[in-house]
Scaffold this motif. Structure first.
Motif, short mmCIF file in Angstrom:
data_model
loop_
_atom_site.label_atom_id
_atom_site.label_comp_id
_atom_site.label_asym_id
_atom_site.label_seq_id
_atom_site.Cartn_x
_atom_site.Cartn_y
_atom_site.Cartn_z
N GLN A 128 35.42 44.31 31.21
CA GLN A 128 35.39 43.86 32.61
C GLN A 128 35.29 42.34 32.70
OE1 GLN A 128 33.40 46.84 31.89
NE2 GLN A 128 35.21 47.89 32.68
N GLN A 131 36.69 40.72 35.82
CA GLN A 131 35.86 40.99 36.99
C GLN A 131 34.60 40.12 36.99
OE1 GLN A 131 37.61 43.37 35.30
NE2 GLN A 131 37.38 45.38 36.31
N GLN A 135 33.75 37.52 39.98
CA GLN A 135 32.48 37.60 40.69
C GLN A 135 31.62 36.36 40.46
OE1 GLN A 135 31.40 39.62 43.03
NE2 GLN A 135 33.40 40.63 42.98
N TYR A 196 38.45 43.68 48.94
CA TYR A 196 37.62 43.66 47.73
C TYR A 196 36.51 42.61 47.84
CZ TYR A 196 36.26 42.51 42.95
OH TYR A 196 35.53 42.23 41.81
N LEU A 199 33.92 43.75 50.36
CA LEU A 199 33.16 44.88 49.82
C LEU A 199 32.10 44.41 48.83
CD1 LEU A 199 32.72 47.94 49.29
CD2 LEU A 199 34.53 47.79 47.56
N THR A 200 32.45 43.46 47.96
CA THR A 200 31.54 43.05 46.88
C THR A 200 30.60 41.90 47.29
OG1 THR A 200 33.21 41.53 45.97
CG2 THR A 200 33.15 43.78 45.09
N LEU A 203 26.93 42.99 47.21
CA LEU A 203 26.48 43.75 46.05
C LEU A 203 25.80 42.85 45.02
CD1 LEU A 203 29.56 46.08 45.36
CD2 LEU A 203 27.49 46.61 46.66
N ASP A 207 26.63 45.18 39.90
CA ASP A 207 27.29 46.27 40.61
C ASP A 207 28.70 45.87 41.05
OD1 ASP A 207 25.05 47.92 40.36
OD2 ASP A 207 24.15 47.12 42.20
N ALA A 208 28.85 44.62 41.49
CA ALA A 208 30.15 44.13 41.94
C ALA A 208 31.17 44.15 40.80
CB ALA A 208 30.02 42.73 42.50
N VAL A 211 33.03 47.49 40.34
CA VAL A 211 33.98 47.97 41.35
C VAL A 211 35.38 47.95 40.74
CG1 VAL A 211 35.04 47.51 43.59
CG2 VAL A 211 32.57 47.21 43.29
N GLN A 212 36.06 49.08 40.79
CA GLN A 212 37.34 49.22 40.11
C GLN A 212 38.44 48.40 40.76
OE1 GLN A 212 37.93 51.00 37.17
NE2 GLN A 212 35.69 51.01 37.20
#
Length: 248
Positions: A128, A131, A135, A196, A199-200, A203, A207-208, A211-212
């Protein structure tokens, strides 16, 4: 008066300082971003070694006359050696560090917590990695008080439509609707990318990251966030200059 002090911190940068020494740039909880001299670090086996990305409790000697910090000892919490042993992971981690230095980190306690978490996630979740990078920039914009509201245009205050493509205002340094955008800005935020980020936004970092994202969406969001990071940092980052992070 000269005194001994200590703080949690992370080594952001290291460079030669004279023939035998190194000068470290340290993100510390208690003193912010400071330069610390590690005497004898390049030659002496007995000297304290503090590698870039090392996270721990730093014991320092402060000389108020010279306004200089000297490294006396280090209790390592995590050396992040696994990141330094992989080229792309090293690039990502150094990108995080460079962003901290360029922006002065914001609140030092929150900045330390963010960077420490980012490095830990990068090490523990290599699949990840992109990601984590996305983030980190997202979290940094919040830390600096510059995170955009991805639901409402900051210029005309009109709520965005569900499937609206968002443009960018160079003067504001923020996403906006196409009617309020700068003609010279190449930054476009597609509806799925915006959803996206919305949504994040609230978080926790860990956790963010989970997120897929499909590979195509992930690549688009990463490219967008790297360009946004350049704006946050004044237009230049050495870790982005060769394009390796963009293409990885």
């Amino acid at each position: 008066m000269e005194r001994n002090v200590s703080s949690l911190g992370i080594v952001l940068h290291s460079q030669r300082y004279g023939q035998l020494n190194r000068k470290l740039t340290l993100l510390s909880v208690d003193f912010g971003i400071i330069d610390v001299v590690s005497y004898g670090a390049r030659k002496s086996l007995k000297a304290v070694k503090a590698e870039v990305l090392a996270d721990g409790q730093f014991f320092l000697y402060y000389n108020p006359v010279k306004k200089e910090y000297t490294l006396k000892d280090l209790k390592v919490l995590d050396d992040h050696e696994v990141l330094r042993s992989d080229l792309m992971q090293t690039y990502r981690a150094l990108f995080f560090c460079e962003m901290m230095m360029k922006t002065n980190g914001g609140d030092s306690q929150k900045a330390y917590a963010l960077l420490s978490k980012a490095l830990d996630l990068l090490a523990s979740l290599p699949d990840q990695a992109n990601q984590v990078l996305i983030q980190f920039v997202h979290q940094m914009s919040e830390l600096l008080g510059l995170r955009p509201d991805y639901r409402i245009c900051p210029v005309c205050e009109r709520p965005y439509e569900k499937d609206e493509i968002i443009s960018f205002s160079s003067s504001l340094g923020s996403p906006c609707c196409k009617d309020c955008a700068s003609l010279d800005s190449p930054l476009l935020l597609l509806p799925g990318m915006r959803r996206y980020l919305v949504l994040t936004a609230d978080l926790r970092f860990e956790d963010a990251v989970l997120v897929q994202l499909n590979p195509a969406a992930g690549a688009r969001i990463k490219s967008y966030m790297l360009r946004y990071a350049l704006l946050l940092c004044g237009g230049y980052l050495k870790t982005l200059s060769d394009g390796l992070l963009v293409s990885s």
